[in-house]
Write a protein that holds these residues in place. Structure first.
Motif, PDB file in Angstrom:
ATOM      1  N   VAL A 188       0.854  -1.191   0.000  1.00  0.00           N
ATOM      2  CA  VAL A 188       0.000   0.000   0.000  1.00  0.00           C
ATOM      3  C   VAL A 188       0.891   1.243   0.000  1.00  0.00           C
ATOM      4  CG1 VAL A 188      -1.857  -1.162   1.271  1.00  0.00           C
ATOM      5  CG2 VAL A 188      -0.111   0.147   2.526  1.00  0.00           C
ATOM      6  N   ILE A 189       0.242   2.372  -0.114  1.00  0.00           N
ATOM      7  CA  ILE A 189       0.934   3.651   0.055  1.00  0.00           C
ATOM      8  C   ILE A 189       0.574   4.182   1.435  1.00  0.00           C
ATOM      9  CG2 ILE A 189       1.257   5.985  -0.840  1.00  0.00           C
ATOM     10  CD1 ILE A 189       0.001   4.890  -3.509  1.00  0.00           C
ATOM     11  N   ALA A 190       1.565   4.300   2.296  1.00  0.00           N
ATOM     12  CA  ALA A 190       1.347   4.991   3.567  1.00  0.00           C
ATOM     13  C   ALA A 190       1.593   6.474   3.312  1.00  0.00           C
ATOM     14  CB  ALA A 190       2.302   4.467   4.636  1.00  0.00           C
ATOM     15  N   VAL A 191       0.656   7.308   3.721  1.00  0.00           N
ATOM     16  CA  VAL A 191       0.794   8.752   3.517  1.00  0.00           C
ATOM     17  C   VAL A 191       0.809   9.460   4.857  1.00  0.00           C
ATOM     18  CG1 VAL A 191      -0.282   8.700   1.236  1.00  0.00           C
ATOM     19  CG2 VAL A 191      -1.709   9.065   3.269  1.00  0.00           C
ATOM     20  N   ALA A 192       1.344  10.667   4.863  1.00  0.00           N
ATOM     21  CA  ALA A 192       1.362  11.456   6.088  1.00  0.00           C
ATOM     22  C   ALA A 192      -0.054  11.612   6.626  1.00  0.00           C
ATOM     23  CB  ALA A 192       1.979  12.824   5.803  1.00  0.00           C
ATOM     24  N   LYS A 193      -0.187  11.632   7.942  1.00  0.00           N
ATOM     25  CA  LYS A 193      -1.499  11.688   8.576  1.00  0.00           C
ATOM     26  C   LYS A 193      -2.323  12.848   8.018  1.00  0.00           C
ATOM     27  CE  LYS A 193      -4.362   9.852  11.440  1.00  0.00           C
ATOM     28  NZ  LYS A 193      -4.824   8.470  11.194  1.00  0.00           N
ATOM     29  N   GLY A 194      -3.537  12.537   7.599  1.00  0.00           N
ATOM     30  CA  GLY A 194      -4.396  13.547   7.002  1.00  0.00           C
ATOM     31  C   GLY A 194      -4.210  13.693   5.507  1.00  0.00           C
ATOM     32  N   PHE A 216      10.277   7.905   7.058  1.00  0.00           N
ATOM     33  CA  PHE A 216       8.984   8.457   6.662  1.00  0.00           C
ATOM     34  C   PHE A 216       8.565   9.585   7.608  1.00  0.00           C
ATOM     35  CE2 PHE A 216       4.294   8.022   7.357  1.00  0.00           C
ATOM     36  CZ  PHE A 216       3.864   8.510   6.138  1.00  0.00           C
ATOM     37  N   LYS A 217       8.776   9.354   8.907  1.00  0.00           N
ATOM     38  CA  LYS A 217       8.405  10.372   9.891  1.00  0.00           C
ATOM     39  C   LYS A 217       9.439  11.499   9.965  1.00  0.00           C
ATOM     40  CE  LYS A 217       7.885   7.844  13.567  1.00  0.00           C
ATOM     41  NZ  LYS A 217       7.542   7.552  14.990  1.00  0.00           N
ATOM     42  N   ASN A 218      10.702  11.144  10.088  1.00  0.00           N
ATOM     43  CA  ASN A 218      11.748  12.144  10.330  1.00  0.00           C
ATOM     44  C   ASN A 218      11.987  13.056   9.137  1.00  0.00           C
ATOM     45  OD1 ASN A 218      12.037  10.967  12.830  1.00  0.00           O
ATOM     46  ND2 ASN A 218      13.826   9.749  12.269  1.00  0.00           N
ATOM     47  N   ASP A 234       5.973  12.442   1.983  1.00  0.00           N
ATOM     48  CA  ASP A 234       4.565  12.450   1.589  1.00  0.00           C
ATOM     49  C   ASP A 234       4.009  11.036   1.501  1.00  0.00           C
ATOM     50  OD1 ASP A 234       4.530  15.316   1.116  1.00  0.00           O
ATOM     51  OD2 ASP A 234       5.712  14.898  -0.680  1.00  0.00           O
ATOM     52  N   ALA A 235       4.882  10.079   1.183  1.00  0.00           N
ATOM     53  CA  ALA A 235       4.404   8.710   0.952  1.00  0.00           C
ATOM     54  C   ALA A 235       5.516   7.712   1.226  1.00  0.00           C
ATOM     55  CB  ALA A 235       3.904   8.561  -0.483  1.00  0.00           C
ATOM     56  N   TRP A 236       5.086   6.505   1.565  1.00  0.00           N
ATOM     57  CA  TRP A 236       5.999   5.383   1.783  1.00  0.00           C
ATOM     58  C   TRP A 236       5.355   4.130   1.206  1.00  0.00           C
ATOM     59  CZ3 TRP A 236       6.026   2.618   7.149  1.00  0.00           C
ATOM     60  CH2 TRP A 236       6.870   1.493   7.108  1.00  0.00           C
ATOM     61  N   ILE A 237       6.049   3.462   0.308  1.00  0.00           N
ATOM     62  CA  ILE A 237       5.561   2.186  -0.218  1.00  0.00           C
ATOM     63  C   ILE A 237       5.869   1.104   0.811  1.00  0.00           C
ATOM     64  CG2 ILE A 237       5.826   0.437  -2.017  1.00  0.00           C
ATOM     65  CD1 ILE A 237       4.437   2.891  -3.053  1.00  0.00           C
ATOM     66  N   THR A 238       4.830   0.488   1.342  1.00  0.00           N
ATOM     67  CA  THR A 238       5.027  -0.480   2.421  1.00  0.00           C
ATOM     68  C   THR A 238       3.915  -1.527   2.383  1.00  0.00           C
ATOM     69  OG1 THR A 238       5.400  -0.725   4.810  1.00  0.00           O
ATOM     70  CG2 THR A 238       3.762   0.918   4.117  1.00  0.00           C
ATOM     71  N   THR A 262      -1.142  -0.548  12.012  1.00  0.00           N
ATOM     72  CA  THR A 262      -0.688  -0.635  13.401  1.00  0.00           C
ATOM     73  C   THR A 262       0.002   0.652  13.868  1.00  0.00           C
ATOM     74  OG1 THR A 262       1.355  -1.728  12.652  1.00  0.00           O
ATOM     75  CG2 THR A 262      -0.462  -3.145  13.378  1.00  0.00           C
ATOM     76  N   HIS A 263       0.023   1.679  13.027  1.00  0.00           N
ATOM     77  CA  HIS A 263       0.611   2.983  13.394  1.00  0.00           C
ATOM     78  C   HIS A 263      -0.318   4.099  12.908  1.00  0.00           C
ATOM     79  CE1 HIS A 263       4.101   0.253  13.383  1.00  0.00           C
ATOM     80  NE2 HIS A 263       4.585   1.039  14.316  1.00  0.00           N
ATOM     81  N   GLN A 264      -1.573   3.994  13.304  1.00  0.00           N
ATOM     82  CA  GLN A 264      -2.586   4.905  12.768  1.00  0.00           C
ATOM     83  C   GLN A 264      -2.424   6.348  13.249  1.00  0.00           C
ATOM     84  OE1 GLN A 264      -6.635   3.357  12.893  1.00  0.00           O
ATOM     85  NE2 GLN A 264      -5.906   1.265  12.617  1.00  0.00           N
ATOM     86  N   LYS A 265      -1.654   6.574  14.283  1.00  0.00           N
ATOM     87  CA  LYS A 265      -1.409   7.942  14.738  1.00  0.00           C
ATOM     88  C   LYS A 265      -0.449   8.685  13.816  1.00  0.00           C
ATOM     89  CE  LYS A 265      -2.218   7.129  19.678  1.00  0.00           C
ATOM     90  NZ  LYS A 265      -1.622   7.180  21.050  1.00  0.00           N
ATOM     91  N   ASP A 266       0.313   7.918  13.041  1.00  0.00           N
ATOM     92  CA  ASP A 266       1.365   8.527  12.217  1.00  0.00           C
ATOM     93  C   ASP A 266       1.093   8.469  10.722  1.00  0.00           C
ATOM     94  OD1 ASP A 266       3.412   9.071  14.354  1.00  0.00           O
ATOM     95  OD2 ASP A 266       3.196   6.908  14.620  1.00  0.00           O
ATOM     96  N   ALA A 267       0.181   7.604  10.275  1.00  0.00           N
ATOM     97  CA  ALA A 267       0.017   7.405   8.837  1.00  0.00           C
ATOM     98  C   ALA A 267      -1.399   6.990   8.479  1.00  0.00           C
ATOM     99  CB  ALA A 267       0.999   6.339   8.351  1.00  0.00           C
ATOM    100  N   ASP A 268      -1.791   7.313   7.278  1.00  0.00           N
ATOM    101  CA  ASP A 268      -3.041   6.837   6.688  1.00  0.00           C
ATOM    102  C   ASP A 268      -2.697   5.929   5.503  1.00  0.00           C
ATOM    103  OD1 ASP A 268      -4.688   8.263   8.432  1.00  0.00           O
ATOM    104  OD2 ASP A 268      -4.657  10.050   7.163  1.00  0.00           O
TER     105      ASP A 268
END
Length: 263
Positions: A116-122, A191-193, A197-201, A208-214
């Motif tokens: 999936v594509i993990a994107v920055a929260k929001g 991805f955080k530091n 905008d996006a992370w292929i993961t 399991t890290h819903q506070k940091d990524a959508d």
């Protein structure tokens, strides 16, 4: 001895020493210790810990889930591993080069998950799918083994970008990569530091890290899946096979499904 002979002798001796150090292994494999020890890469460990807790409640048998980069647990695994899990077929094959008590013929795929594509929260960049990652100035993190690190993410971004046979897609995507990180844990930190905008993961990371990524789903025409495997052997604690059977049952399935896995 003249200088040429000395240099030649050193050239022959040093590789021999390095080879001996690299392959020397005096660890005694004794897995029967009354506890089921699992070893493998991070990611599936969150579901495995939850399943292990349920198994212990039902049977009273202790289960220890040891996860993370391989170098952190390799010596312990060579001493007492009852089960080794792999986060893809290629990573499983690489593991079995080091843990010779385990045979490739006994490897069993038990679950599968999607990239999936993990994107920055929001999702501030309003990324809706893969094509949006080809836009200029989109900051992307990918996971890569770089030839020295065993990770299930190796090559996944290229598989997705090249899925339609378009070299221009790979070129455009590659221009936007800001970090090639060794392992999913390192990728998540990048991805955080780096405020990517996006992370292929894999689906379980943002779940399991819903506070940091959508999560943004990748189009089906570009979907990539890799599996979770387990392997054991005849020398281990007898309950290890029982635990593998439990891993494939209904209780475990519901736990894994909640973290993005299917069977």
């Amino acid at each position: 001895m003249n200088l040429k002979m000395y240099i030649l002798a050193k050239a022959l001796i040093v590789p021999c020493l390095l080879s001996t150090e690299l392959f020397a292994d005096n660890i005694n494999y004794q897995p029967k210790d009354g506890m089921i020890n699992l070893y493998g890469a991070g990611g599936p460990h969150t579901a495995l810990i939850r399943v292990a807790s349920e198994f212990t409640k039902m049977t009273g048998v202790a289960v220890k889930v040891n996860s993370g980069p391989e170098h952190k647990w390799t010596d312990a695994a060579k001493r007492n591993a009852d089960i080794i899990w792999g986060t893809s077929e290629q990573s499983t094959t690489a593991y079995l080069e080091n843990y010779t008590e385990f045979n490739s013929n006994n490897v069993e795929p038990i679950y599968i998950r999607r990239a999936v594509i993990a994107v920055a929260k929001g999702n501030p960049k309003k990324i809706k799918g893969f094509n949006d990652l080809l836009r200029p100035n989109t900051k992307i993190v990918v996971t890569e083994g770089a030839g020295v690190y065993n990770t299930s993410g190796t090559g996944v971004w290229e598989d997705i970008a090249g899925r339609k046979g378009s070299l221009s897609d790979i070129k455009a995507f590659r221009k936007n990569i800001i970090a090639f990180s060794k392992g999913s844990g390192a990728s998540f930190r990048a991805f955080k530091n780096k405020r990517a905008d996006a992370w292929i993961t894999w689906a379980h990371w943002p779940l399991t890290h819903q506070k940091d990524a959508d999560i943004v789903e990748i189009e089906k025409s570009r979907s990539i899946y890799r599996d979770l495997t387990v392997v054991t052997n005849k020398k281990v604690d007898s309950e290890a096979k029982q635990f593998i059977d439990f891993l494939k049952g209904d209780i475990a399935l519901k736990i894994f499904q909640s973290e993005g896995w299917t069977n």
